[in-house]
Design a protein around this motif. Structure first.
Motif, PDB file in Angstrom:
ATOM      1  N   GLN A 276      -7.314   3.009   2.323  1.00  0.00           N
ATOM      2  CA  GLN A 276      -7.013   3.760   1.317  1.00  0.00           C
ATOM      3  C   GLN A 276      -5.675   3.755   0.876  1.00  0.00           C
ATOM      4  O   GLN A 276      -4.652   3.880   1.537  1.00  0.00           O
ATOM      5  N   CYS A 277      -5.379   3.387  -0.461  1.00  0.00           N
ATOM      6  CA  CYS A 277      -4.170   3.348  -0.963  1.00  0.00           C
ATOM      7  C   CYS A 277      -4.164   4.636  -2.129  1.00  0.00           C
ATOM      8  O   CYS A 277      -5.047   4.656  -2.682  1.00  0.00           O
ATOM      9  N   PHE A 278      -2.849   4.852  -1.985  1.00  0.00           N
ATOM     10  CA  PHE A 278      -2.613   5.983  -2.981  1.00  0.00           C
ATOM     11  C   PHE A 278      -1.624   5.780  -4.065  1.00  0.00           C
ATOM     12  O   PHE A 278      -0.709   6.493  -4.494  1.00  0.00           O
TER      13      PHE A 278
ATOM     14  N   SER B 227     -15.332   0.842  -2.366  1.00  0.00           N
ATOM     15  CA  SER B 227     -15.965  -0.109  -3.171  1.00  0.00           C
ATOM     16  C   SER B 227     -14.770  -1.282  -3.394  1.00  0.00           C
ATOM     17  O   SER B 227     -15.189  -2.396  -3.686  1.00  0.00           O
ATOM     18  N   GLN B 228     -13.393  -0.706  -3.393  1.00  0.00           N
ATOM     19  CA  GLN B 228     -12.561  -1.554  -3.625  1.00  0.00           C
ATOM     20  C   GLN B 228     -12.380  -2.825  -2.507  1.00  0.00           C
ATOM     21  O   GLN B 228     -12.325  -3.913  -2.733  1.00  0.00           O
ATOM     22  N   VAL B 229     -12.647  -2.389  -1.439  1.00  0.00           N
ATOM     23  CA  VAL B 229     -12.677  -3.057  -0.399  1.00  0.00           C
ATOM     24  C   VAL B 229     -13.808  -4.141  -0.097  1.00  0.00           C
ATOM     25  O   VAL B 229     -13.682  -5.508  -0.137  1.00  0.00           O
ATOM     26  N   THR B 230     -15.064  -3.475  -0.608  1.00  0.00           N
ATOM     27  CA  THR B 230     -16.189  -4.460  -0.783  1.00  0.00           C
ATOM     28  C   THR B 230     -15.956  -5.514  -1.857  1.00  0.00           C
ATOM     29  O   THR B 230     -16.234  -6.856  -1.692  1.00  0.00           O
ATOM     30  N   SER B 231     -15.391  -4.902  -2.968  1.00  0.00           N
ATOM     31  CA  SER B 231     -15.074  -5.907  -4.067  1.00  0.00           C
ATOM     32  C   SER B 231     -14.124  -7.131  -3.616  1.00  0.00           C
ATOM     33  O   SER B 231     -14.008  -8.312  -4.026  1.00  0.00           O
ATOM     34  N   PHE B 232     -13.097  -6.769  -2.898  1.00  0.00           N
ATOM     35  CA  PHE B 232     -12.127  -7.633  -2.440  1.00  0.00           C
ATOM     36  C   PHE B 232     -12.809  -8.931  -1.409  1.00  0.00           C
ATOM     37  O   PHE B 232     -12.530 -10.036  -1.636  1.00  0.00           O
TER      38      PHE B 232
ATOM     39  N   LEU C 276       0.720  -1.110  -0.121  1.00  0.00           N
ATOM     40  CA  LEU C 276      -0.137   0.092   0.048  1.00  0.00           C
ATOM     41  C   LEU C 276       0.727   1.280  -0.084  1.00  0.00           C
ATOM     42  O   LEU C 276       1.905   1.378   0.399  1.00  0.00           O
ATOM     43  N   VAL C 277       0.386   2.424  -0.838  1.00  0.00           N
ATOM     44  CA  VAL C 277       1.161   3.665  -0.699  1.00  0.00           C
ATOM     45  C   VAL C 277       0.083   4.618   0.142  1.00  0.00           C
ATOM     46  O   VAL C 277      -1.042   4.586   0.025  1.00  0.00           O
TER      47      VAL C 277
ATOM     48  N   CYS D 112      -2.483  -3.624  -1.105  1.00  0.00           N
ATOM     49  CA  CYS D 112      -3.236  -2.596  -1.990  1.00  0.00           C
ATOM     50  C   CYS D 112      -4.554  -3.498  -2.311  1.00  0.00           C
ATOM     51  O   CYS D 112      -4.245  -4.591  -2.931  1.00  0.00           O
ATOM     52  N   PHE D 113      -5.706  -2.913  -2.279  1.00  0.00           N
ATOM     53  CA  PHE D 113      -6.952  -3.776  -2.562  1.00  0.00           C
ATOM     54  C   PHE D 113      -7.065  -3.733  -4.088  1.00  0.00           C
ATOM     55  O   PHE D 113      -8.032  -4.772  -4.428  1.00  0.00           O
TER      56      PHE D 113
END
Ligand code: GAL
Length: 655
Positions: free
Chosen positions: A150-152, A217-222, A90-91, A107-108
């Protein structure tokens, strides 16, 4: 009911397992959770799986009649995997990549990481998916916790642009929604859109909000990706996830919809906390989990001893862990699994105390754990686990929705504002009046309710404004905190007088507003002759049809309303324009409850009474009385008269 522990057999010699399991049995354990950090034990080399260690321990547990919840181990990537491709890490917002060595450091959005996760989850499902000794699965561990939400990174930047493209269709539509004309931010290609990395000044408020929505939404999709594998390859096993308190950019209600059971990790104290929490604090966390779950809700990790990584704080007093366990049951938990079995002697969590001591001896915490096992049995005789005592109309519904929280986090507007603190203020006021409270996402908020509370509902979609209006019109009572309806779904300020589109419902116009810093308060004169105080924020209310319950005696606009009540249709709408002191809030909350036909039930501070579902032989409800204070206290229980609450005691009245 399920009663158990989180067990890490991989951290101890095998020769110890039999004794552990014997002690678990003696305490009444029937369930353990295993494996959520054991990726490299399951897959020592990429693509080579070994299940021997867990097969062996599962066999032993089954022999003792103990069922297993298995964690998918994706919260802790193997070193090998990270070394091969450090871009899985993760960044942070400042652009720096985190290091391997903690946990949840991935990172998700990383397709490679998703691929590795799929591989290990598939292998586990193929091995254990039809094994009746495994009753269910926990996906990952506390998704989004510890700043992992949150990843950047560049991959996220690309995915964010794709996400925006799917949502807005055209750049024109996105530019329009952003108001990109401001500061010359009009985008002419999708790959120009930045993540909210540090810049000069501040990023666009909608860009920042969309980034939260995207991250969630990335976390949910993971999560969903793993759930789908389990659904395809297992049978007769449930899927859960262990959530934590609100805060990270995750969408708990959306995630909960993917699961059979919602898990919650309940730690009334952690790390440096210097004092025990007030009774309402863990109650709020539990009501939050039960509310977004909308399905069975289990405690997957419950505190038994002091917790902390490098620093420790408050030591739960003898009896207090039992009290908190009872509280979880009283707030609807259908299972209680404790963190952790034995206190670790190595690793980051050496000071996260488990049921057994570091030296493996069963000491004071083991005795208390046994007592909790008995309490669980007793509770089962008296109540239908998970059921609440009072029908919905008798409970107070609190509304929350993630993008309102995020919008406030992005623009707190007052240096002394904290969403959690303001939410707490409302919750605390109603809790102290004995209200049974449901914290509900907005899609389940209005049905069958008499009283709905909306702490600081700044960001409101059009449907939410309409639902509020219809609810009051039909005869409901609403209590809303300051900054009502200031923002729309696009995180823009509405183009109507405040409260946005709801002037007639609240019968006021917000004529001015002012942020107060942490040292400032404003005096209030109450309609009942009392004097109160407001802090954090002042919405200066000009009454149109509303009656003023508290008026500002200072601040920028003395004489304007601070708290108002308005009759609209068959119902009532309260506007609370400032952060009220406890006494004033209690007065308002009590009024609102009475007007909604709910009976306030004033309890001595620190005492909590939960109504259980079953009636006693006398026909009166059975109550669970909990004393969160270290001293004895007398409590008046309706229909039963005075009951003495022992220090940190739990009593069943009417049983
Ligand atoms: C939880 C976490 C556990 C452990 C525990 C320590 O938040 O899920 O893995 O870290 O805290 O108290």
């Amino acid at each position: 009911m399920r009663f158990g522990v989180d067990y890490y057999p991989e951290q101890w010699p095998k020769s110890r397992w039999d004794q552990d399991i014997r002690l678990m049995r003696e305490a009444g354990v029937n369930t353990v959770r295993l494996g959520e950090f054991a990726w490299s034990i399951f897959e020592p080399e990429e693509g080579r799986f070994e299940f021997g260690l867990f097969d062996e321990v599962i066999e032993k547990l089954a022999g003792a009649g103990i069922a297993v919840i298995l964690g998918t181990p994706t919260a802790t990537p193997p070193a090998l995997l990270v070394a091969k491709d450090p871009t899985v890490l993760l960044v942070r917002q400042d652009g720096r990549r985190v290091s391997f060595g903690g946990r949840r450091e991935y990172c998700f959005s990383h397709q490679g990481y998703r691929g590795h996760s799929l591989r290990v989850v598939r292998a586990l499902a193929d091995h254990y998916g039809h094994d009746p000794r495994i009753i269910g699965w926990q996906i990952d561990n506390e998704l989004g916790h510890e700043g992992s939400d949150q990843c950047f990174c560049e991959i996220c930047r690309h995915e964010f642009a794709n996400w925006l493209k799917r949502k807005y269709g055209t750049l024109d539509a996105l530019n329009e929604a952003l108001g990109a004309v401001f500061w010359n931010q009009t985008y002419s290609a999708w790959d120009q859109i930045p993540l909210p990395w540090p810049t000069i000044g501040q990023h666009n408020p909608l860009l920042r909000l969309e980034h939260r929505r995207f991250a969630a939404s990335q976390v949910t999709s993971f999560l969903k990706m793993q759930v789908e594998v389990l659904r395809q390859r297992t049978s007769g096993q449930f899927v859960t996830h262990n959530f934590i308190q609100p805060g990270p950019a995750i969408d708990q209600p959306a995630m909960a919809r993917e699961l059979d059971i919602v898990g919650f990790d309940n730690y009334p104290v952690w790390g440096e906390s210097s004092e025990a929490p007030e009774a309402w604090q863990p109650a709020l966390a539990l009501d939050f989990a039960r509310g977004f779950a909308n399905r069975p809700f289990w405690i997957i990790e419950q505190l038994i001893g002091a917790q902390g990584w490098d620093v420790l704080g408050y030591l739960p007093r003898p009896g207090q862990a039992r009290l908190w366990a009872a509280q979880a049951l009283g707030h609807g938990a259908e299972a209680l699994i404790f963190f952790r079995w034995r206190s670790a002697v190595f690793g980051t969590e050496e000071f996260c105390h488990g049921v057994l001591n570091h030296d493996a001896s069963p000491g004071r915490r083991y005795e208390e754990f046994k007592a909790i096992g008995k309490l669980v049995k007793e509770f089962e005789q008296l109540a239908v686990p998970g059921s609440a005592g009072t029908p919905e109309a008798g409970r107070v519904a609190f509304g929350w929705w993630p993008d309102n929280l995020w919008a406030w986090q992005i623009q707190p507007q007052s240096r002394s504002f904290s969403f959690q603190r303001e939410f707490d203020r409302f919750y605390q006021a109603f809790f102290a009046l004995g209200a049974e409270i449901d914290l509900l996402p907005d899609d389940r908020l209005w049905q069958g309710r008499k009283l709905v509370v909306l702490p600081v509902p700044m960001l409101m979609r059009q449907e939410q404004r309409e639902a509020l209006r219809a609810f009051v019109e039909r005869g409901g009572v609403v209590v809303a905190g300051f900054r009502v309806g200031v923002k729309d779904e696009s995180n823009r300020v509405v183009e109507s007088a405040l409260p946005g589109g709801l002037e007639d419902v609240f019968g006021v116009k917000v004529d001015d507003y002012e942020a107060l810093d942490a040292r400032q308060t404003v005096n209030l004169h109450l309609a009942n002759g009392d004097v109160g105080a407001g802090s954090v924020w002042c919405d200066y209310l000009l009454p149109i049809t509303a009656e003023v319950l508290a008026v500002y005696a200072g601040g920028a606009r003395p004489g304007l309303g601070a708290v108002t009540i308005n009759r609209f249709g068959k119902g009532l709408a309260y506007y609370v324009g400032t952060a009220l002191d406890e006494k004033t809030f209690s007065f308002i909350a009590k009024e609102a409850m009475l007007r909604a036909g709910l009976e306030p039930f004033v309890l001595p501070p620190g005492v909590e009474v939960r109504r259980l579902a079953l009636a006693s032989r006398s026909g009166l409800p059975v109550y669970m009385v909990m004393n969160h204070k270290p001293d004895e206290v007398a409590v008046n229980v309706p229909g039963y008269g005075e009951v003495v609450g022992e220090p940190y005691g739990v009593q069943f009245v009417g049983a």
